[in-house]
Scaffold this active site. Structure first.
Site, mmCIF file in Angstrom:
data_model
loop_
_atom_site.group_PDB
_atom_site.id
_atom_site.type_symbol
_atom_site.label_atom_id
_atom_site.label_comp_id
_atom_site.label_asym_id
_atom_site.label_seq_id
_atom_site.Cartn_x
_atom_site.Cartn_y
_atom_site.Cartn_z
ATOM 1 N N CYS A 40 -19.222 -3.369 -18.757
ATOM 2 C CA CYS A 40 -20.533 -2.739 -18.910
ATOM 3 C C CYS A 40 -20.496 -1.756 -20.081
ATOM 4 O O CYS A 40 -19.462 -1.143 -20.366
ATOM 5 C CB CYS A 40 -20.925 -2.006 -17.627
ATOM 6 S SG CYS A 40 -22.596 -1.292 -17.709
ATOM 7 N N ARG A 92 -19.240 5.746 -19.211
ATOM 8 C CA ARG A 92 -18.198 6.260 -18.305
ATOM 9 C C ARG A 92 -17.107 5.241 -18.003
ATOM 10 O O ARG A 92 -16.214 5.509 -17.199
ATOM 11 C CB ARG A 92 -18.854 6.721 -16.989
ATOM 12 C CG ARG A 92 -19.857 7.847 -17.188
ATOM 13 C CD ARG A 92 -20.739 8.013 -15.972
ATOM 14 N NE ARG A 92 -21.602 6.841 -15.757
ATOM 15 C CZ ARG A 92 -22.465 6.717 -14.760
ATOM 16 N NH1 ARG A 92 -22.588 7.691 -13.874
ATOM 17 N NH2 ARG A 92 -23.207 5.632 -14.629
ATOM 18 N N HIS A 106 -18.663 -2.082 -12.519
ATOM 19 C CA HIS A 106 -18.381 -0.756 -11.956
ATOM 20 C C HIS A 106 -19.413 -0.422 -10.888
ATOM 21 O O HIS A 106 -20.541 -0.901 -10.925
ATOM 22 C CB HIS A 106 -18.345 0.321 -13.051
ATOM 23 C CG HIS A 106 -19.665 0.578 -13.721
ATOM 24 N ND1 HIS A 106 -20.444 1.664 -13.410
ATOM 25 C CD2 HIS A 106 -20.342 -0.112 -14.661
ATOM 26 C CE1 HIS A 106 -21.546 1.636 -14.161
ATOM 27 N NE2 HIS A 106 -21.510 0.558 -14.923
ATOM 28 N N CYS A 136 -23.626 1.141 -11.063
ATOM 29 C CA CYS A 136 -24.096 0.612 -12.351
ATOM 30 C C CYS A 136 -25.630 0.678 -12.405
ATOM 31 O O CYS A 136 -26.313 0.109 -11.547
ATOM 32 C CB CYS A 136 -23.623 -0.829 -12.516
ATOM 33 S SG CYS A 136 -24.128 -1.564 -14.085
#
Ligand code: CO
Length: 217
Positions: A42, A46, A98, A101
């Protein structure tokens, strides 16, 4: 808000520190790259692929987009996969999602943000395919987590079904497609038990990954 000047200053300090540790590092890397991994993750700020896996520049080829989606008609992603597999000969492709998301949660809520809704349609397809299993997960946070996991597994299937990966396997090239998911709140990667190294192994690995989700949630 940080300035571009501060980034340039950080960069000089970083380059100096790397050179101090290994004086020929940049010279060696500028001659060639031979990464062992292709990361499809993604775009979320982060989830810094090389930092969280402790890899150095030169060790991982990276493609990131919103919600780590692999679409059969996306020339950008396909070109990255082709170059990584056929030229760089990476041995592993990692599809990494993750938890938490924003793209997955927008797809789950059916939120409207404009152009990006078309992109997130692919995540909604995953939602539609597994709707009952996702709803059984519980509240919104649990459903979001399950859709994030399923999205990794389904996008890894899409990687396996590209002509590029299928032809690599037909040639006997060593190549494994893996599915991982990252926790923003603890910095840890989790193995989704999706590990495919041949076309004929895909169905069994998909089942293993799905069984694993059912057992742990
Ligand atoms: Co995301």
């Amino acid at each position: 808000m940080p300035t571009i000047q501060s980034l340039l200053k950080n960069n000089r300090a970083w380059a100096q520190a790397v050179s101090a540790e290994d004086p020929s590092f940049f010279q060696r890397l500028s001659a060639q790259q031979s990464p062992g991994y292709l990361w499809i993750g993604c775009a979320d700020s982060r989830v810094p692929s090389t930092q969280l896996t402790g890899l150095l520049p030169g060790e991982m080829f990276v493609h990131r987009n919103v919600a780590n989606v692999v679409v059969h008609a996306d020339l950008n992603c396909l070109s990255v996969i082709q170059y990584a597999v056929e030229v760089l000969k990476v041995e592993h492709i990692i599809v990494c999602g993750h938890y938490g998301c924003g793209g997955v949660e927008a797809a789950l809520r059916d939120s409207q943000f404009g152009l990006i809704d078309n992109w997130l349609r692919h995540v909604q397809d995953v939602h539609n395919k597994h709707r009952a299993f996702i709803e059984a997960a519980g509240d919104f946070a649990a459903q979001s987590a399950r859709l994030s996991e399923l999205n990794v597994i389904e996008q890894a299937v899409n990687v396996c079904q590209t002509t590029i990966v299928r032809q690599a396997w037909e040639r006997g090239q060593q190549l494994t497609v893996n599915g991982l998911i990252y926790g923003l709140n603890d910095g840890l990667l989790r193995d989704l038990q999706m590990r495919v190294d041949s076309a004929k192994g895909l169905a069994a690995q998909f089942k293993q990954a799905m069984d694993n989700l059912g057992q742990t949630k």
